[in-house]
Write an enzyme that holds these catalytic residues in place. Structure first.
Site, PDB file in Angstrom:
ATOM      1  N   TYR A 184     -14.423   7.785 -11.658  1.00 25.82           N
ATOM      2  CA  TYR A 184     -14.029   6.569 -10.933  1.00 25.82           C
ATOM      3  C   TYR A 184     -14.565   5.314 -11.627  1.00 25.82           C
ATOM      4  O   TYR A 184     -13.809   4.375 -11.908  1.00 25.82           O
ATOM      5  CB  TYR A 184     -14.534   6.620  -9.488  1.00 25.82           C
ATOM      6  N   HIS A 185     -15.852   5.288 -11.891  1.00 21.32           N
ATOM      7  CA  HIS A 185     -16.424   4.102 -12.523  1.00 21.32           C
ATOM      8  C   HIS A 185     -15.807   3.866 -13.907  1.00 21.32           C
ATOM      9  O   HIS A 185     -15.598   2.738 -14.332  1.00 21.32           O
ATOM     10  CB  HIS A 185     -17.943   4.239 -12.637  1.00 21.32           C
TER      11      HIS A 185
ATOM     12  N   ARG B 222     -25.131  14.179  -8.515  1.00 20.56           N
ATOM     13  CA  ARG B 222     -24.654  13.266  -9.549  1.00 20.56           C
ATOM     14  C   ARG B 222     -25.510  13.396 -10.793  1.00 20.56           C
ATOM     15  O   ARG B 222     -26.718  13.628 -10.702  1.00 20.56           O
ATOM     16  CB  ARG B 222     -24.757  11.810  -9.092  1.00 20.56           C
TER      17      ARG B 222
ATOM     18  N   ASN C 178     -23.895   2.783   4.939  1.00 17.82           N
ATOM     19  CA  ASN C 178     -23.125   3.158   6.122  1.00 17.82           C
ATOM     20  C   ASN C 178     -23.371   4.614   6.509  1.00 17.82           C
ATOM     21  O   ASN C 178     -23.443   4.960   7.687  1.00 17.82           O
ATOM     22  CB  ASN C 178     -21.627   2.929   5.880  1.00 17.82           C
ATOM     23  N   ARG C 179     -23.500   5.474   5.520  1.00 22.78           N
ATOM     24  CA  ARG C 179     -23.715   6.895   5.792  1.00 22.78           C
ATOM     25  C   ARG C 179     -25.072   7.110   6.484  1.00 22.78           C
ATOM     26  O   ARG C 179     -25.166   7.858   7.460  1.00 22.78           O
ATOM     27  CB  ARG C 179     -23.629   7.687   4.485  1.00 22.78           C
TER      28      ARG C 179
ATOM     29  N   LYS D  93     -12.745   1.765 -13.911  1.00 20.09           N
ATOM     30  CA  LYS D  93     -12.984   0.323 -13.769  1.00 20.09           C
ATOM     31  C   LYS D  93     -13.381  -0.292 -15.111  1.00 20.09           C
ATOM     32  O   LYS D  93     -13.139  -1.473 -15.362  1.00 20.09           O
ATOM     33  CB  LYS D  93     -14.083   0.067 -12.738  1.00 20.09           C
TER      34      LYS D  93
ATOM     35  N   SER E 190     -19.246   7.998 -13.713  1.00 18.04           N
ATOM     36  CA  SER E 190     -18.306   8.916 -13.051  1.00 18.04           C
ATOM     37  C   SER E 190     -16.900   8.561 -13.509  1.00 18.04           C
ATOM     38  O   SER E 190     -16.676   7.480 -14.080  1.00 18.04           O
ATOM     39  CB  SER E 190     -18.372   8.780 -11.531  1.00 18.04           C
TER      40      SER E 190
ATOM     41  N   ASP F  47       0.866  -1.187   0.000  1.00 13.59           N
ATOM     42  CA  ASP F  47       0.000   0.000   0.000  1.00 13.59           C
ATOM     43  C   ASP F  47       0.900   1.233   0.000  1.00 13.59           C
ATOM     44  O   ASP F  47       1.986   1.218   0.588  1.00 13.59           O
ATOM     45  CB  ASP F  47      -0.904   0.001   1.249  1.00 13.59           C
ATOM     46  N   ASN F  48       0.470   2.286  -0.681  1.00 15.29           N
ATOM     47  CA  ASN F  48       1.231   3.544  -0.642  1.00 15.29           C
ATOM     48  C   ASN F  48       0.653   4.507   0.389  1.00 15.29           C
ATOM     49  O   ASN F  48       1.087   5.647   0.489  1.00 15.29           O
ATOM     50  CB  ASN F  48       1.272   4.204  -2.029  1.00 15.29           C
TER      51      ASN F  48
ATOM     52  N   ARG G 166      -4.611   6.625   0.787  1.00 14.29           N
ATOM     53  CA  ARG G 166      -5.931   6.844   1.361  1.00 14.29           C
ATOM     54  C   ARG G 166      -5.830   7.631   2.663  1.00 14.29           C
ATOM     55  O   ARG G 166      -6.699   8.469   2.958  1.00 14.29           O
ATOM     56  CB  ARG G 166      -6.613   5.487   1.589  1.00 14.29           C
TER      57      ARG G 166
ATOM     58  N   THR H 297     -16.430  -2.946 -10.047  1.00 13.63           N
ATOM     59  CA  THR H 297     -17.696  -2.472  -9.469  1.00 13.63           C
ATOM     60  C   THR H 297     -18.864  -2.719 -10.421  1.00 13.63           C
ATOM     61  O   THR H 297     -18.694  -2.698 -11.650  1.00 13.63           O
ATOM     62  CB  THR H 297     -17.624  -0.971  -9.136  1.00 13.63           C
TER      63      THR H 297
HETATM   64  N1  LIG Z   1     -15.951   0.119  -0.566  1.00 12.38           N
HETATM   65  C1  LIG Z   1     -16.884  -0.217  -1.458  1.00 12.38           C
HETATM   66  O1  LIG Z   1     -18.087  -0.073  -1.214  1.00 12.38           O
HETATM   67  C2  LIG Z   1     -16.490  -0.817  -2.766  1.00 12.38           C
HETATM   68  C3  LIG Z   1     -17.496  -1.208  -3.664  1.00 12.38           C
HETATM   69  C4  LIG Z   1     -17.144  -1.737  -4.909  1.00 12.38           C
HETATM   70  C5  LIG Z   1     -15.810  -1.897  -5.230  1.00 12.38           C
HETATM   71  N2  LIG Z   1     -14.838  -1.506  -4.360  1.00 12.38           N
HETATM   72  C6  LIG Z   1     -13.439  -1.644  -4.769  1.00 12.38           C
HETATM   73  O2  LIG Z   1     -12.696  -2.351  -3.816  1.00 12.38           O
HETATM   74  C7  LIG Z   1     -11.379  -1.818  -3.719  1.00 12.38           C
HETATM   75  C8  LIG Z   1     -11.079  -1.451  -2.287  1.00 12.38           C
HETATM   76  O3  LIG Z   1     -12.041  -0.494  -1.843  1.00 12.38           O
HETATM   77  P1  LIG Z   1     -11.924   0.150  -0.413  1.00 12.38           P
HETATM   78  O4  LIG Z   1     -13.260   0.608  -0.030  1.00 12.38           O
HETATM   79  O5  LIG Z   1     -11.179  -0.782   0.460  1.00 12.38           O
HETATM   80  O6  LIG Z   1     -11.017   1.446  -0.756  1.00 12.38           O
HETATM   81  P2  LIG Z   1      -9.917   2.161   0.161  1.00 12.38           P
HETATM   82  O7  LIG Z   1      -9.654   3.493  -0.447  1.00 12.38           O
HETATM   83  O8  LIG Z   1     -10.283   2.096   1.587  1.00 12.38           O
HETATM   84  O9  LIG Z   1      -8.630   1.214  -0.077  1.00 12.38           O
HETATM   85  C9  LIG Z   1      -7.807   1.301  -1.198  1.00 12.38           C
HETATM   86  C10 LIG Z   1      -6.364   1.173  -0.727  1.00 12.38           C
HETATM   87  O10 LIG Z   1      -5.502   1.195  -1.865  1.00 12.38           O
HETATM   88  C11 LIG Z   1      -4.402   2.039  -1.599  1.00 12.38           C
HETATM   89  N3  LIG Z   1      -3.900   2.546  -2.887  1.00 12.38           N
HETATM   90  C12 LIG Z   1      -4.527   3.385  -3.773  1.00 12.38           C
HETATM   91  N4  LIG Z   1      -3.728   3.631  -4.813  1.00 12.38           N
HETATM   92  C13 LIG Z   1      -2.582   2.941  -4.609  1.00 12.38           C
HETATM   93  C14 LIG Z   1      -1.361   2.833  -5.336  1.00 12.38           C
HETATM   94  N5  LIG Z   1      -1.173   3.479  -6.498  1.00 12.38           N
HETATM   95  N6  LIG Z   1      -0.360   2.051  -4.831  1.00 12.38           N
HETATM   96  C15 LIG Z   1      -0.536   1.392  -3.647  1.00 12.38           C
HETATM   97  N7  LIG Z   1      -1.668   1.485  -2.916  1.00 12.38           N
HETATM   98  C16 LIG Z   1      -2.679   2.254  -3.396  1.00 12.38           C
HETATM   99  C17 LIG Z   1      -4.958   3.108  -0.682  1.00 12.38           C
HETATM  100  O11 LIG Z   1      -3.942   3.717   0.117  1.00 12.38           O
HETATM  101  C18 LIG Z   1      -5.949   2.331   0.167  1.00 12.38           C
HETATM  102  O12 LIG Z   1      -5.353   1.827   1.338  1.00 12.38           O
HETATM  103  C19 LIG Z   1     -11.323  -0.626  -4.636  1.00 12.38           C
HETATM  104  O13 LIG Z   1     -10.701  -0.969  -5.846  1.00 12.38           O
HETATM  105  C20 LIG Z   1     -12.768  -0.286  -4.867  1.00 12.38           C
HETATM  106  O14 LIG Z   1     -12.981   0.310  -6.120  1.00 12.38           O
HETATM  107  C21 LIG Z   1     -15.154  -0.973  -3.127  1.00 12.38           C
END
Ligand SMILES: NC(=O)c1ccc[n+]([C@@H]2O[C@H](COP(=O)([O-])OP(=O)(O)OC[C@H]3O[C@@H](n4cnc5c(N)ncnc54)[C@H](O)[C@@H]3O)[C@@H](O)[C@H]2O)c1
Ligand SMILES: NC(=O)c1ccc[n+]([C@@H]2O[C@H](COP(=O)([O-])OP(=O)(O)OC[C@H]3O[C@@H](n4cnc5c(N)ncnc54)[C@H](O)[C@@H]3O)[C@@H](O)[C@H]2O)c1
Lengths: 406, 406
Positions: A189-190, A330, A248-249, A193, A187, A31-32, A35, A145
């Site tokens: 973001y989407h 949105r 959650n919100r 993906k 969006s 992880d970098n 977040r 997603t």
């Molecule tokens: N949370 C949701 O409801 C949800 C729903 C559908 C899909 N997802 C997908 O699941 C995955 C995880 O979601 P989440 O909610 O845990 O998100 P999050 O932001 O909490 O976690 C993502 C992690 O990836 C790390 N990261 C981002 N870019 C990076 C990079 N370039 N190098 C190294 N680390 C990096 C961030 O620091 C963070 O810790 C995501 O890809 C998200 O799109 C999440």
């Protein structure tokens, strides 16, 4: 197995890492920490107090005797280090969570759009290029997603990834061809993906990479069996207007007596999955890898769908509170139906955790416990999809309160 | 009109800039000169001696009295400068050629793959984000490729961008929906053009950007009416194994007595367009902009299709020379048919320049004139799509000569 969890410090990545470690796998978190930096940028924090990743790994070791390895690495910006790390560690499987994952954040300003595309596309592509270059035959599991389909849902059940279409040939025959289910993301973001899907299609076809793409619904809940084992293993919980996702919100809003903010008519139907099921799905997908040369395996990772306004009314009734209907920042259809197939995970043994099981109360409890950490000004969603929509956004919580009363 | 030509120092961008300037438009060339740097990296040069872009602009001014403005700017890496330049200059139209465009180069090594994705996706996305941010309502014309369809051609005529598919709804109706014609790109380069399409779809839909995507065939030829006006206005001409495209490469091989190298059975059918028609198409597309809110307008920009081995035999007969069949370093179907619709440009008045018109001789002449500048070792295509294919590639021109004789 030796498993790399990219983005393992995040909301889904952390409990997944613990779950896989608990199952006996050798887990490496990469992880970098971007977040955590974004929390700092936005001036918000997780509702739950979250220790550093190093500290969390130490606690896990203390509690279970199992080691979690943490590596600070930006997979989008540090290609050479990523490749070097892979060829040293040679994981059997890679779970890829490492992307910027909030749609509202991706639409905030041009800087956020540019960052999201650059980060997400390069993260995924670097990984693919490095796997080919190092010749590592790891099973790659990516978190996608359901939202990629966006506008393109037409009252049909969304199949798991593919669609058969008929194409009329020159000589008048009708040939059937399998294509990726058409996407029409709503969006930036989407959109990333949707780009990922094309990257996967290419590398599976050209290089025989073995890839599973999990099209996940909105994740709700916070605890898993593993995060419960120690207070300092607690998962992050986002409540702000950018990262806080809808169910959650609502639960947090109810807990702190903030009106439940519904955008537009609340007529959008969304797909959901509990965090416990999310980590279990990754486990199931690990056991069901495609073979080299096969197409990308796509699962719909969700257990139920709900219309947003129904959810709001349900939470308001159960946990108390009022519902405020605000203009939608949105750009999307006001009302949509959504039916999603998820037979594949059910067949592999997933037993869905559904909304009605007291889990809602559990979350409201967490929210009440940490309510003092909430900055109410951060609750409204203020990122607008276009300039016109931005004019409608009202960020004053007091006015929101009045509106929901009137 | 005030027109920005991004990538205006390149093979198609340069003659397009001259053509538009000649029509009386105010032309601004933006380029980071990366293509010249790649020549240096590969140790090759344009067959034709090419002056610096500054010198070429000076000559054009001398010859015609018209000004061409040149700006050194990397649109993928310098987002802020791009946005600043746009908001100062406020062009009415933007022609976007600024991408890494060679499939073999994009497959050379992992570094080249990473570079191509990073450069092309960020170039296109930065441009889109900057247009939204500055609120400039310019017509954006992008150069895409027919190659995005790759494997997904099934003996049907490729329509201009879109496909109607029938989707079965929950309640048993069959709804027809228009989708982007499914892509299945066969190289990292082609993949980036498929990603571009999704970026365009999103920004047209969310922000009402007016976008035209020209899915171009392989460009052949070298002179246009404008590049002929002065020896120093001559266009670049790539002959090396990475950037030299198939028809131009055959003509050069014929001119220098090098066997015409056909990959595999030469059974692949490709789409072609002459450089004169290519610049004319851009002019026609400029006059036919979509309105805000409309879908992306997609044209197939090609005039004819040919099977590679037929082309080789034709050139060998006309210009002399032998044909050598070599292993194919690309992963692709050995034989494919290709039928492409191009009614839109024909309706707008395009009069195709076809192969049979003495233009082949013209190119052989150019090649003979500058034959002393050719490094024969650079002629073979050595970039292989996979490790297995790399083992088949033979880079020795002498062995190629023997093979074609035997
Ligand atoms: N949370 C949701 O409801 C949800 C729903 C559908 C899909 N997802 C997908 O699941 C995955 C995880 O979601 P989440 O909610 O845990 O998100 P999050 O932001 O909490 O976690 C993502 C992690 O990836 C790390 N990261 C981002 N870019 C990076 C990079 N370039 N190098 C190294 N680390 C990096 C961030 O620091 C963070 O810790 C995501 O890809 C998200 O799109 C999440
Ligand atoms: N040549 C063909 O046969 C052909 C066929 C189909 C499509 N196309 C498309 O047409 C376009 C032009 O092709 P070409 O043959 O002229 O290629 P080219 O490589 O000769 O020209 C591209 C130009 O863009 C510039 N450039 C690249 N990245 C840049 C960046 N980040 N910022 C600024 N400038 C940048 C390069 O320096 C170069 O001058 C490409 O997009 C290509 O994919 C070409």
């Amino acid at each position: 197995m030796r498993i790399a969890v990219l983005g393992g410090d995040g909301f889904v990545g952390w409990p997944t890492s613990l779950h896989l470690s608990d199952l006996g796998h050798e887990v490496h978190i990469i992880d970098n920490l971007s977040r955590r930096w974004i929390d700092a940028e936005l001036g918000v924090q997780s509702l739950t107090p979250m220790d550093s990743i190093q500290e969390r790994c130490r606690i896990w070791h203390e509690v279970t005797g199992r080691k979690l390895h943490f590596h600070l690495l930006d997979i989008a910006q540090e290609y050479e280090r990523l490749r070097g790390w892979l060829s040293e560690t040679r994981p059997d499987a890679i779970i890829h969570f490492a992307e910027q994952r909030a749609a509202p954040y991706s639409m905030k300003t041009d800087r956020h759009k540019v960052y999201t595309v650059n980060n997400n596309v390069n993260a995924t592509h670097n990984l693919l290029a490095a796997l080919v270059e190092t010749g590592i035959d790891a099973h790659l599991i990516h978190l996608g997603t359901m939202g990629v389909y966006g506008y393109s849902t037409v009252g049909a059940a969304i199949p798991e990834g593919y669609l058969e279409v008929g194409i009329e040939t020159m000589d008048g025959r009708n040939v059937s061809q399998e294509i990726l289910y058409p996407t029409r993301p709503g969006s930036v973001y989407h959109m990333t993906k949707s780009l990922d899907q094309i990257l996967f299609q290419f590398y599976a076809q050209n290089d025989g990479l073995r890839i599973t793409d999990l099209h996940q619904g909105i994740v709700w809940g916070t605890h898993t069996d593993q995060t419960r084992r120690h207070p300092q293993l607690i998962n992050r919980f986002d409540y702000d207007g950018d990262y806080g996702t809808v169910l959650n919100r609502f639960l947090i809003q109810a807990a702190i007596g903030y009106p439940l903010t519904v955008h537009g008519t609340g007529g959008q139907t969304r797909a959901f999955i509990h965090i416990k099921d999310s980590v279990r799905c990754v486990e199931l997908a690990l056991g069901d890898a495609p073979k080299a040369g096969e197409r990308v395996k796509i699962f719909n990772q969700m257990t139920e769908t709900h219309r947003v306004r129904d959810l709001a009314e349900m939470v308001a009734q159960r946990a108390g509170g009022s519902v405020a209907y605000l203009p939608n920042p949105r750009k999307e259809a006001a009302e949509n139906d959504l039916v999603v197939r998820n037979e594949q995970f059910l067949a592999l043994g997933l037993e869905p955790t559904t909304l009605a099981e007291g889990l809602l109360d559990e979350i409201v409890e967490v929210a009440r416990k940490f309510a003092h950490r909430i900055d109410r000004k951060r609750v409204p969603a203020v990122s607008a999809w276009t300039r016109e929509l931005a004019k409608l956004v009202d960020t004053d919580p007091e006015r929101t309160r009045l509106r929901s009363v009137s």
